[in-house]
Design a protein around this motif. Structure first.
Motif, PDB file in Angstrom:
ATOM      1  N   THR A  23      40.331  42.997  28.374  1.00 51.24           N
ATOM      2  CA  THR A  23      39.295  42.565  27.448  1.00 51.24           C
ATOM      3  C   THR A  23      39.779  41.305  26.759  1.00 51.24           C
ATOM      4  OG1 THR A  23      38.549  44.827  27.126  1.00 51.24           O
ATOM      5  CG2 THR A  23      37.917  43.223  25.434  1.00 51.24           C
ATOM      6  N   LEU A  24      38.947  40.263  26.811  1.00 55.57           N
ATOM      7  CA  LEU A  24      39.282  38.984  26.186  1.00 55.57           C
ATOM      8  C   LEU A  24      38.726  38.951  24.766  1.00 55.57           C
ATOM      9  CD1 LEU A  24      38.404  36.595  29.131  1.00 55.57           C
ATOM     10  CD2 LEU A  24      40.690  37.146  28.290  1.00 55.57           C
ATOM     11  N   PRO A  25      39.577  38.735  23.774  1.00 50.85           N
ATOM     12  CA  PRO A  25      39.079  38.585  22.407  1.00 50.85           C
ATOM     13  C   PRO A  25      38.187  37.347  22.287  1.00 50.85           C
ATOM     14  CG  PRO A  25      41.434  39.029  22.400  1.00 50.85           C
ATOM     15  CD  PRO A  25      41.033  38.737  23.826  1.00 50.85           C
ATOM     16  N   THR A  26      37.451  37.297  21.212  1.00 49.00           N
ATOM     17  CA  THR A  26      36.544  36.189  20.934  1.00 49.00           C
ATOM     18  C   THR A  26      37.223  34.842  21.151  1.00 49.00           C
ATOM     19  OG1 THR A  26      35.456  37.562  19.303  1.00 49.00           O
ATOM     20  CG2 THR A  26      35.057  35.207  19.136  1.00 49.00           C
ATOM     21  N   ALA A  27      36.500  33.902  21.721  1.00 49.21           N
ATOM     22  CA  ALA A  27      36.906  32.504  21.944  1.00 49.21           C
ATOM     23  C   ALA A  27      37.813  32.310  23.162  1.00 49.21           C
ATOM     24  CB  ALA A  27      37.540  31.887  20.704  1.00 49.21           C
ATOM     25  N   TRP A  28      38.247  33.365  23.835  1.00 50.17           N
ATOM     26  CA  TRP A  28      39.012  33.209  25.068  1.00 50.17           C
ATOM     27  C   TRP A  28      38.035  32.978  26.208  1.00 50.17           C
ATOM     28  CZ3 TRP A  28      44.234  33.052  26.054  1.00 50.17           C
ATOM     29  CH2 TRP A  28      45.062  33.297  24.961  1.00 50.17           C
ATOM     30  N   GLU A  29      38.456  32.167  27.185  1.00 42.88           N
ATOM     31  CA  GLU A  29      37.597  31.886  28.334  1.00 42.88           C
ATOM     32  C   GLU A  29      38.405  31.885  29.618  1.00 42.88           C
ATOM     33  OE1 GLU A  29      35.881  28.057  27.577  1.00 42.88           O
ATOM     34  OE2 GLU A  29      37.790  27.024  27.720  1.00 42.88           O
ATOM     35  N   LEU A  30      37.732  32.225  30.693  1.00 41.48           N
ATOM     36  CA  LEU A  30      38.317  32.171  32.022  1.00 41.48           C
ATOM     37  C   LEU A  30      38.487  30.711  32.402  1.00 41.48           C
ATOM     38  CD1 LEU A  30      39.109  33.576  34.704  1.00 41.48           C
ATOM     39  CD2 LEU A  30      36.694  33.471  35.333  1.00 41.48           C
ATOM     40  N   THR A  31      39.666  30.371  32.916  1.00 47.30           N
ATOM     41  CA  THR A  31      39.967  28.993  33.302  1.00 47.30           C
ATOM     42  C   THR A  31      40.613  29.009  34.684  1.00 47.30           C
ATOM     43  OG1 THR A  31      40.508  28.636  30.975  1.00 47.30           O
ATOM     44  CG2 THR A  31      41.037  26.862  32.483  1.00 47.30           C
ATOM     45  N   PRO A  32      39.813  29.186  35.735  1.00 49.45           N
ATOM     46  CA  PRO A  32      40.395  29.264  37.082  1.00 49.45           C
ATOM     47  C   PRO A  32      41.175  27.999  37.435  1.00 49.45           C
ATOM     48  CG  PRO A  32      38.057  29.805  37.107  1.00 49.45           C
ATOM     49  CD  PRO A  32      38.362  29.257  35.754  1.00 49.45           C
ATOM     50  N   MET A  33      42.275  28.193  38.148  1.00 52.87           N
ATOM     51  CA  MET A  33      43.102  27.082  38.603  1.00 52.87           C
ATOM     52  C   MET A  33      42.937  26.949  40.119  1.00 52.87           C
ATOM     53  SD  MET A  33      44.443  26.063  35.801  1.00 52.87           S
ATOM     54  CE  MET A  33      45.704  24.935  36.292  1.00 52.87           C
ATOM     55  N   PRO A  34      42.654  25.749  40.618  1.00 49.08           N
ATOM     56  CA  PRO A  34      42.522  25.561  42.066  1.00 49.08           C
ATOM     57  C   PRO A  34      43.799  25.997  42.799  1.00 49.08           C
ATOM     58  CG  PRO A  34      41.826  23.595  40.869  1.00 49.08           C
ATOM     59  CD  PRO A  34      42.462  24.511  39.863  1.00 49.08           C
ATOM     60  N   GLY A  35      43.625  26.710  43.874  1.00 49.31           N
ATOM     61  CA  GLY A  35      44.757  27.128  44.688  1.00 49.31           C
ATOM     62  C   GLY A  35      45.463  28.378  44.198  1.00 49.31           C
ATOM     63  N   ASP A  36      45.083  28.903  43.034  1.00 49.54           N
ATOM     64  CA  ASP A  36      45.726  30.113  42.526  1.00 49.54           C
ATOM     65  C   ASP A  36      45.062  31.322  43.173  1.00 49.54           C
ATOM     66  OD1 ASP A  36      46.981  32.129  41.198  1.00 49.54           O
ATOM     67  OD2 ASP A  36      46.232  31.613  39.216  1.00 49.54           O
ATOM     68  N   THR A  37      45.778  31.949  44.095  1.00 43.88           N
ATOM     69  CA  THR A  37      45.224  33.104  44.804  1.00 43.88           C
ATOM     70  C   THR A  37      45.849  34.413  44.356  1.00 43.88           C
ATOM     71  OG1 THR A  37      46.840  32.835  46.585  1.00 43.88           O
ATOM     72  CG2 THR A  37      44.702  31.719  46.842  1.00 43.88           C
ATOM     73  N   GLU A  38      46.784  34.346  43.401  1.00 40.50           N
ATOM     74  CA  GLU A  38      47.489  35.552  42.973  1.00 40.50           C
ATOM     75  C   GLU A  38      46.951  36.165  41.686  1.00 40.50           C
ATOM     76  OE1 GLU A  38      51.966  35.644  44.174  1.00 40.50           O
ATOM     77  OE2 GLU A  38      51.558  33.816  43.042  1.00 40.50           O
ATOM     78  N   GLY A  39      46.072  35.467  40.987  1.00 40.90           N
ATOM     79  CA  GLY A  39      45.610  36.021  39.721  1.00 40.90           C
ATOM     80  C   GLY A  39      44.575  35.148  39.057  1.00 40.90           C
ATOM     81  N   MET A  40      44.596  35.153  37.737  1.00 40.23           N
ATOM     82  CA  MET A  40      43.622  34.403  36.945  1.00 40.23           C
ATOM     83  C   MET A  40      44.300  33.792  35.728  1.00 40.23           C
ATOM     84  SD  MET A  40      40.560  34.290  38.046  1.00 40.23           S
ATOM     85  CE  MET A  40      39.880  34.918  39.553  1.00 40.23           C
ATOM     86  N   VAL A  41      43.661  32.753  35.179  1.00 44.88           N
ATOM     87  CA  VAL A  41      44.163  32.062  33.997  1.00 44.88           C
ATOM     88  C   VAL A  41      43.058  32.058  32.940  1.00 44.88           C
ATOM     89  CG1 VAL A  41      45.070  29.881  33.079  1.00 44.88           C
ATOM     90  CG2 VAL A  41      45.680  30.618  35.394  1.00 44.88           C
ATOM     91  N   PHE A  42      43.458  32.268  31.694  1.00 48.04           N
ATOM     92  CA  PHE A  42      42.541  32.283  30.565  1.00 48.04           C
ATOM     93  C   PHE A  42      43.113  31.372  29.482  1.00 48.04           C
ATOM     94  CE2 PHE A  42      42.865  36.342  32.677  1.00 48.04           C
ATOM     95  CZ  PHE A  42      41.546  36.632  33.008  1.00 48.04           C
ATOM     96  N   ARG A  43      42.243  30.872  28.592  1.00 43.33           N
ATOM     97  CA  ARG A  43      42.753  30.022  27.522  1.00 43.33           C
ATOM     98  C   ARG A  43      41.894  30.153  26.277  1.00 43.33           C
ATOM     99  NH1 ARG A  43      40.915  23.949  29.286  1.00 43.33           N
ATOM    100  NH2 ARG A  43      38.707  24.402  29.059  1.00 43.33           N
ATOM    101  N   ARG A  44      42.512  29.717  25.184  1.00 46.60           N
ATOM    102  CA  ARG A  44      41.843  29.644  23.893  1.00 46.60           C
ATOM    103  C   ARG A  44      42.541  28.559  23.091  1.00 46.60           C
ATOM    104  NH1 ARG A  44      42.119  33.430  18.591  1.00 46.60           N
ATOM    105  NH2 ARG A  44      40.591  32.208  17.451  1.00 46.60           N
ATOM    106  N   LYS A  45      41.783  27.862  22.262  1.00 48.68           N
ATOM    107  CA  LYS A  45      42.375  26.880  21.357  1.00 48.68           C
ATOM    108  C   LYS A  45      42.228  27.378  19.926  1.00 48.68           C
ATOM    109  CE  LYS A  45      42.352  22.373  23.489  1.00 48.68           C
ATOM    110  NZ  LYS A  45      41.910  20.988  23.327  1.00 48.68           N
ATOM    111  N   VAL A  46      43.271  27.188  19.146  1.00 44.52           N
ATOM    112  CA  VAL A  46      43.221  27.399  17.704  1.00 44.52           C
ATOM    113  C   VAL A  46      43.468  26.028  17.110  1.00 44.52           C
ATOM    114  CG1 VAL A  46      44.270  28.521  15.713  1.00 44.52           C
ATOM    115  CG2 VAL A  46      44.005  29.799  17.851  1.00 44.52           C
TER     116      VAL A  46
END
Length: 190
Positions: A23-46
């Motif tokens: 579960t992603l807390p508020t303001a986190w977003e999915l940020t797929p990386m090209p070529g990444d086949t092993e998982g996923m990347v998420f990000r948030r800015k404060v």
């Protein structure tokens, strides 16, 4: 008003390849990386400071353990300028044993600016889950609550369909000992 409330709610995420869910807390977003086949990347800015969470999942061999997987997954960071391994602890992610390691590295080779990372390795259903979080050194407190919530919600799924039927309590057949063994998701008997 309803759409604003929905936008601010925590968001469940299930990996498209059924490797994990969280579960992603508020303001986190999915940020797929090209070529990444092993998982996923998420990000948030404060403010202007980003926090990045990357999850990588791979099958393990019988020789693997938490430390060997952590060492392999953190090797690219160890090669960076200013790598400083800080802590290593055995922790729990839900009911699963995990290894937690923190480190810093110079940001773009600048010894005055550092990245701070918190890494976790957890085994479940024949797979190792490497969960990497990083932000600018000195800003971890801004993301600490979010990371704790994400880790608390993290559910390994890879290999579950294969291992789930054999999990549970087992008793040795033909043994005079009434010892019961419980096989957990991490593939260890207790």
């Amino acid at each position: 008003m309803l759409s604003a409330a929905v936008a601010l709610a925590d968001k469940p995420f299930t990996d498209s390849r059924d490797r994990f869910k969280l579960t992603l807390p508020t303001a986190w977003e999915l940020t797929p990386m090209p070529g990444d086949t092993e998982g996923m990347v998420f990000r948030r800015k404060v403010g202007d400071v980003p926090g990045i969470l990357a999850v990588k999942v791979a099958a393990v061999s019988p020789a693997d353990n938490h430390t060997t997987i952590m060492d392999v997954r953190t090797r690219p960071f160890q090669r960076e300028l200013g790598y400083d391994r800080q802590t290593e602890l055995n922790v729990k992610l839900g009911e699963l044993n995990a290894l937690r390691r923190t480190h810093t590295v110079f940001l773009n080779g600048d010894s005055e600016l550092k990245r701070y990372a918190v890494d976790h390795v957890v085994f479940a259903y024949g797979h190792a889950h490497f969960i990497h979080f990083e932000t600018a050194d000195g800003h971890y407190a801004s993301f600490q609550k979010d990371l704790a919530a994400i880790l608390a919600s993290y559910t390994p799924l890879a290999g579950r369909k294969l291992y789930q039927p054999v999990m549970g309590r087992w008793q040795l057949v033909g043994s005079s000992d009434a010892t019961l063994l419980a096989l957990g998701a991490d593939q260890f008997f207790t």
